[in-house]
Design a protein around this motif. Structure first.
Motif, PDB file in Angstrom:
ATOM      1  N   ILE A 299       0.950  -1.143   0.114  1.00 47.59           N
ATOM      2  CA  ILE A 299       0.035   0.073   0.115  1.00 47.59           C
ATOM      3  C   ILE A 299       0.843   1.263  -0.033  1.00 47.59           C
ATOM      4  O   ILE A 299       2.065   1.285   0.646  1.00 47.59           O
ATOM      5  N   ASP A 300       0.458   2.206  -0.809  1.00 54.25           N
ATOM      6  CA  ASP A 300       1.268   3.370  -0.952  1.00 54.25           C
ATOM      7  C   ASP A 300       1.297   4.312   0.409  1.00 54.25           C
ATOM      8  O   ASP A 300       0.205   4.212   1.108  1.00 54.25           O
ATOM      9  N   ALA A 301       2.359   4.709   1.059  1.00 52.93           N
ATOM     10  CA  ALA A 301       2.537   5.341   2.230  1.00 52.93           C
ATOM     11  C   ALA A 301       1.396   6.596   2.494  1.00 52.93           C
ATOM     12  O   ALA A 301       0.835   6.620   3.624  1.00 52.93           O
ATOM     13  N   SER A 302       1.056   7.286   1.434  1.00 56.00           N
ATOM     14  CA  SER A 302       0.060   8.332   1.618  1.00 56.00           C
ATOM     15  C   SER A 302      -1.232   7.846   1.984  1.00 56.00           C
ATOM     16  O   SER A 302      -2.103   8.225   2.497  1.00 56.00           O
ATOM     17  N   VAL A 303      -1.499   6.614   1.245  1.00 53.59           N
ATOM     18  CA  VAL A 303      -2.897   5.920   1.465  1.00 53.59           C
ATOM     19  C   VAL A 303      -2.886   5.597   2.681  1.00 53.59           C
ATOM     20  O   VAL A 303      -3.929   5.761   3.312  1.00 53.59           O
ATOM     21  N   LEU A 304      -2.143   4.798   3.354  1.00 56.26           N
ATOM     22  CA  LEU A 304      -2.057   4.192   4.583  1.00 56.26           C
ATOM     23  C   LEU A 304      -2.204   5.461   5.658  1.00 56.26           C
ATOM     24  O   LEU A 304      -3.069   5.203   6.566  1.00 56.26           O
ATOM     25  N   VAL A 305      -1.356   6.233   5.581  1.00 54.12           N
ATOM     26  CA  VAL A 305      -1.406   7.571   6.321  1.00 54.12           C
ATOM     27  C   VAL A 305      -2.950   8.178   6.541  1.00 54.12           C
ATOM     28  O   VAL A 305      -3.344   8.315   7.631  1.00 54.12           O
ATOM     29  N   SER A 306      -3.462   8.510   5.427  1.00 57.68           N
ATOM     30  CA  SER A 306      -4.605   9.101   5.257  1.00 57.68           C
ATOM     31  C   SER A 306      -5.776   8.330   5.795  1.00 57.68           C
ATOM     32  O   SER A 306      -6.770   8.832   6.502  1.00 57.68           O
ATOM     33  N   ASN A 307      -5.785   6.914   5.558  1.00 58.71           N
ATOM     34  CA  ASN A 307      -6.756   5.995   6.122  1.00 58.71           C
ATOM     35  C   ASN A 307      -6.526   5.897   7.587  1.00 58.71           C
ATOM     36  O   ASN A 307      -7.669   5.779   8.207  1.00 58.71           O
ATOM     37  N   LEU A 308      -5.408   5.891   8.111  1.00 56.64           N
ATOM     38  CA  LEU A 308      -5.325   5.776   9.638  1.00 56.64           C
ATOM     39  C   LEU A 308      -5.698   6.950  10.051  1.00 56.64           C
ATOM     40  O   LEU A 308      -6.441   7.131  11.367  1.00 56.64           O
ATOM     41  N   SER A 309      -5.646   8.244   9.521  1.00 56.77           N
ATOM     42  CA  SER A 309      -6.021   9.427  10.133  1.00 56.77           C
ATOM     43  C   SER A 309      -7.645   9.622  10.097  1.00 56.77           C
ATOM     44  O   SER A 309      -8.313  10.198  11.025  1.00 56.77           O
ATOM     45  N   ARG A 310      -8.170   9.065   9.097  1.00 51.70           N
ATOM     46  CA  ARG A 310      -9.673   9.102   9.013  1.00 51.70           C
ATOM     47  C   ARG A 310     -10.198   7.974  10.324  1.00 51.70           C
ATOM     48  O   ARG A 310     -11.222   8.344  10.545  1.00 51.70           O
ATOM     49  N   THR A 311      -9.609   6.818  10.526  1.00 51.14           N
ATOM     50  CA  THR A 311     -10.268   6.004  11.148  1.00 51.14           C
ATOM     51  C   THR A 311      -9.943   5.921  12.639  1.00 51.14           C
ATOM     52  O   THR A 311     -10.677   5.259  13.462  1.00 51.14           O
ATOM     53  N   LEU A 312      -8.767   6.186  13.107  1.00 48.05           N
ATOM     54  CA  LEU A 312      -8.293   5.991  14.333  1.00 48.05           C
ATOM     55  C   LEU A 312      -9.196   6.491  15.296  1.00 48.05           C
ATOM     56  O   LEU A 312      -9.236   5.931  16.478  1.00 48.05           O
TER      57      LEU A 312
ATOM     58  N   LEU B 126       1.840   5.150  15.468  1.00 46.47           N
ATOM     59  CA  LEU B 126       3.125   5.232  14.947  1.00 46.47           C
ATOM     60  C   LEU B 126       3.354   5.488  13.637  1.00 46.47           C
ATOM     61  O   LEU B 126       3.977   6.370  13.189  1.00 46.47           O
ATOM     62  N   LEU B 127       2.331   4.957  12.948  1.00 44.71           N
ATOM     63  CA  LEU B 127       2.429   4.990  11.490  1.00 44.71           C
ATOM     64  C   LEU B 127       1.830   6.170  11.003  1.00 44.71           C
ATOM     65  O   LEU B 127       2.546   7.038  10.334  1.00 44.71           O
TER      66      LEU B 127
END
Length: 374
Positions: free
Chosen positions: A132-145, A204-205
């Motif tokens: 998974i692209d890092a930007s996709v992972l970071v944005s989705n974690l930001s939306r869900t956490l 952390l991510l």
């Protein structure tokens, strides 16, 4: 062994890795960073026993290779206030005496043997791989956490759920009051697989991963995951158990559609919210054609507030209640200018969507209603 590197590069990596270390550790050496010099790079490792994160820093020079453990508090405090400049480490790997030289002075520290640091076993068994692209992972974690639970009775809901299917990757979180489901149709697998990432490694991510660092490769089995990215790795234990059927909680038909400016709605809720009951945080949404009225009251303190917003609404006249602080969290996690709020009857969950979805993505947020006392 002598090596040198940038002070700001070292400080930045140490501040990220310090978030891995617990304030209380089962082993004293877990209060340390491990510095490992090899092939012209410094690999720094931090662990709390369940999560282990490493980060690579380029060295401007080094004369040999070796490793040692050093107090995280001491080295972090020593370098974080230094302006950008070269730092030179001189390490005696027999006595573990460390000298750190900088522009106007030096530090003397005592290190420890890195071999005492606990090692991790490689991930084995039924291994799945996800890229998974890092930007996709970071944005989705930001939306869900924000939607993850804190209840020890339901540990499977205390993390972020990754659901890999032949159609898409869904990243999901829910605490029973709100739910976030982010689908990415570019990422899929013929063999379905899933895992639940605990909140600590997810944070952390979210806070430490560079969105521009390219692909992140995630290897996982039923109880552990290893994420490899451009300048490091994260190894973590997973939450074991079965995540609830999140799709079953999403209404298939909410016919009443509200389109409204996201920031205007959020600001209005925040203005009205102080007048709501402290226990319920209830905000009443009263919808009619072209109009949304928000109101709150606290009968115990005889306070109330009311505000009307212009919007696009062509559904049936409707009154429905939501917890105001939860609704603000939902709106804050979106970045579109406008949002669609899909509503059914007053007992049915509301669905909040960005007015414009990114290509190949589908972001959906759900919030449970509160009972209104007429």
């Amino acid at each position: 062994m002598r090596f040198s590197l940038s002070s700001s590069a070292l400080s930045t990596r140490l501040q990220t890795l310090a978030k891995v270390i617990n304030t209380k550790n089962s082993m004293p050496i877990l209060e340390c960073f491990v510095f490992d010099v090899s092939q012209g790079q410094l690999r720094i490792t931090a662990s709390d026993g369940e999560n282990r994160m490493t980060s690579l820093v380029s060295l401007s020079e080094c004369d040999s290779e070796g490793s040692f453990a050093i107090s995280s508090h001491l080295i972090l405090d020593a370098v974080k206030l230094l302006p950008e400049q070269p730092l030179a480490f001189d390490v005696n790997l027999d006595s573990y005496q460390v000298t750190v030289e900088y522009q106007n002075g030096q530090y003397q520290l005592v290190a420890q043997n890195a071999e005492e640091y606990p090692q991790v076993q490689p991930i084995e068994g039924d291994i799945h791989t996800l890229t998974i692209d890092a930007s996709v992972l970071v944005s989705n974690l930001s939306r869900t956490l924000f939607a993850t639970d804190n209840n020890e009775i339901r540990p499977v809901m205390n993390g972020v759920y990754f659901d890999l299917t032949p159609e898409h990757l869904a990243i999901v979180a829910s605490d029973g009051h709100k739910l976030v489901r982010c689908r990415n149709y570019d990422i899929k697998s013929e063999v379905p697989a899933s895992f639940i990432l605990p909140k600590k490694p997810a944070n952390l991510l979210k806070n430490g991963l560079d969105p521009n660092s390219g692909d992140v490769v995630i290897k996982f089995n039923s109880n552990a995951a290893e994420l490899t990215f451009a300048d490091g790795t994260l190894r973590c234990q997973l939450i074991e158990g079965t995540f609830p059927n999140y799709n079953a909680a999403i209404p298939s038909d909410n016919p009443n559609e509200l389109l409204i400016d996201r920031k205007a709605l959020m600001d209005s809720i925040r203005r009205v919210l102080p007048f709501a009951s402290i226990s319920s945080q209830l905000i009443r949404f009263k919808l009619s054609m072209g109009s949304l009225q928000l109101s709150a009251e606290d009968i115990d303190f005889a306070t109330s507030a009311k505000e009307t917003l212009v919007c696009e609404y062509n559904g049936q006249p409707l009154q429905i209640g939501f917890r105001g602080d939860y609704f603000c969290e939902v709106l804050s996690s979106l970045d579109s200018d406008d949002v669609k709020v899909m509503l059914g009857d007053p007992s049915r969950p509301g669905i909040v969507l960005p007015s414009v979805q990114d290509e190949h993505e589908d972001v959906l947020m759900l919030i449970m209603p509160l009972i209104l006392n007429e």
